[in-house]
Design a protein around this motif. Sequence first.
Motif, PDB file in Angstrom:
ATOM      1  N   PRO A 183      24.323  10.517 -55.249  1.00 49.23           N
ATOM      2  CA  PRO A 183      23.816   9.186 -54.903  1.00 49.23           C
ATOM      3  C   PRO A 183      23.441   8.388 -56.146  1.00 49.23           C
ATOM      4  O   PRO A 183      23.466   7.166 -56.138  1.00 49.23           O
ATOM      5  N   PHE A 184      23.067   9.105 -57.215  1.00 53.72           N
ATOM      6  CA  PHE A 184      22.801   8.475 -58.505  1.00 53.72           C
ATOM      7  C   PHE A 184      24.011   8.760 -59.386  1.00 53.72           C
ATOM      8  O   PHE A 184      24.510   9.878 -59.429  1.00 53.72           O
TER       9      PHE A 184
ATOM     10  N   GLY B 208      20.959   4.988 -60.902  1.00 49.72           N
ATOM     11  CA  GLY B 208      22.078   4.343 -60.242  1.00 49.72           C
ATOM     12  C   GLY B 208      22.374   3.027 -60.941  1.00 49.72           C
ATOM     13  O   GLY B 208      21.481   2.426 -61.545  1.00 49.72           O
ATOM     14  N   TYR B 209      23.616   2.588 -60.900  1.00 50.45           N
ATOM     15  CA  TYR B 209      23.939   1.295 -61.502  1.00 50.45           C
ATOM     16  C   TYR B 209      25.109   0.657 -60.774  1.00 50.45           C
ATOM     17  O   TYR B 209      25.908   1.328 -60.115  1.00 50.45           O
TER      18      TYR B 209
ATOM     19  N   ALA C 145      18.553   2.477 -53.866  1.00 50.28           N
ATOM     20  CA  ALA C 145      17.260   2.640 -54.529  1.00 50.28           C
ATOM     21  C   ALA C 145      16.276   3.471 -53.711  1.00 50.28           C
ATOM     22  O   ALA C 145      15.582   4.341 -54.244  1.00 50.28           O
ATOM     23  N   ALA C 146      16.197   3.211 -52.400  1.00 53.87           N
ATOM     24  CA  ALA C 146      15.257   3.949 -51.553  1.00 53.87           C
ATOM     25  C   ALA C 146      15.639   5.426 -51.477  1.00 53.87           C
ATOM     26  O   ALA C 146      14.776   6.311 -51.523  1.00 53.87           O
TER      27      ALA C 146
ATOM     28  N   CYS D 285      17.317   2.085 -61.002  1.00 53.72           N
ATOM     29  CA  CYS D 285      18.593   1.467 -60.654  1.00 53.72           C
ATOM     30  C   CYS D 285      18.799   0.252 -61.551  1.00 53.72           C
ATOM     31  O   CYS D 285      17.883  -0.563 -61.744  1.00 53.72           O
ATOM     32  N   ILE D 286      20.003   0.135 -62.102  1.00 54.53           N
ATOM     33  CA  ILE D 286      20.318  -0.927 -63.062  1.00 54.53           C
ATOM     34  C   ILE D 286      21.432  -1.797 -62.498  1.00 54.53           C
ATOM     35  O   ILE D 286      22.446  -1.279 -62.011  1.00 54.53           O
TER      36      ILE D 286
END
Length: 313
Positions: A234-235, A249-250, A260-261, A276-277
């Motif tokens: 997920p990331f 994460g991006y 994000a959650a 997250c980016i």
Amino acid sequence: MSQDRQLQLVTSVMISAGFAVSEKFTLRPRSFDLIARNNGTLIVIKVVTHIDSVSEEAAFDLDAISRHLGGVPLIVGERAREAELERGAVYVRYGIYAISVSTLYDYFVEKIPPLVYASPGGLYVNINGDALRELRERRNMSLGDLGQVLGVSRRTISKYESGMGTTLEVAIKIEEYFNTGVVESIEIVQREQKEAAPAAQETAAPPARGHEPGNPIEFLEELGIQLHTLRGAPFQALLTFDRHTILTGYGPAQKVVKRAALISNLSTIAKKHAMCIAPDFHHEKKIGRTLMIGEERLHAIEDGFELLDMLGE
């Protein structure tokens, strides 16, 4: 059994064993399905129907994620090739243990470790070589004497005493002859135990993996932050700096906000940072434990310690 049902069962088993378990997520492809933690033990779990469906790349990601999170990778499935996984048996897929839900329950809830491992040709066990040698010497038996009793060569007995595994049939003969146990259990949560049964392992060198060309956050490496790119999590990356790990994460803001959650939940279970980016995000805010930040703002930080301050506790 459907994978959703398998996931429910695995989650129930881990909760019954006192573990905190991450939320279910539906992103595909994915190298793991759940993270569970209890008393400092972190398990990264991949749930499948056929353990043979776990690819080398997925296994590599599963192992890498586990190492960086300080945990143990585990595959839970139903079948291997054309047969159901045996209860109480451990299988291996690219160096990662694979077990059935029943074995998972026995190990984590009932505290009954598996004793056998699967290898081409059947099921095998690990012998406590020192204990076997001591039992033999107490009876003043030579290697050849014991070999005759078991129907094997003296060289094979020597190998047993040096730690080589054996078949269930031979192990039963040994324990019946000496009237005591010599079979060693398999500790799933100890990574080094993967080396205990070399015959069960599949030899596969992990492919060389670094950051991918054009990665939008590779500039962080100039600040001394290590970047570990992932393909099925997920990331999309794990960042490591000063003994801290950041689930990262991006991508476009609209997409990463949805992640994000989930990343926040995973970081809570793993006790790591989360970020997250997004190149098109011009604010800075927290979504749960996840820091949502724009790429432009990230470029302005001076070092990894400033990033850790932004992430907070």
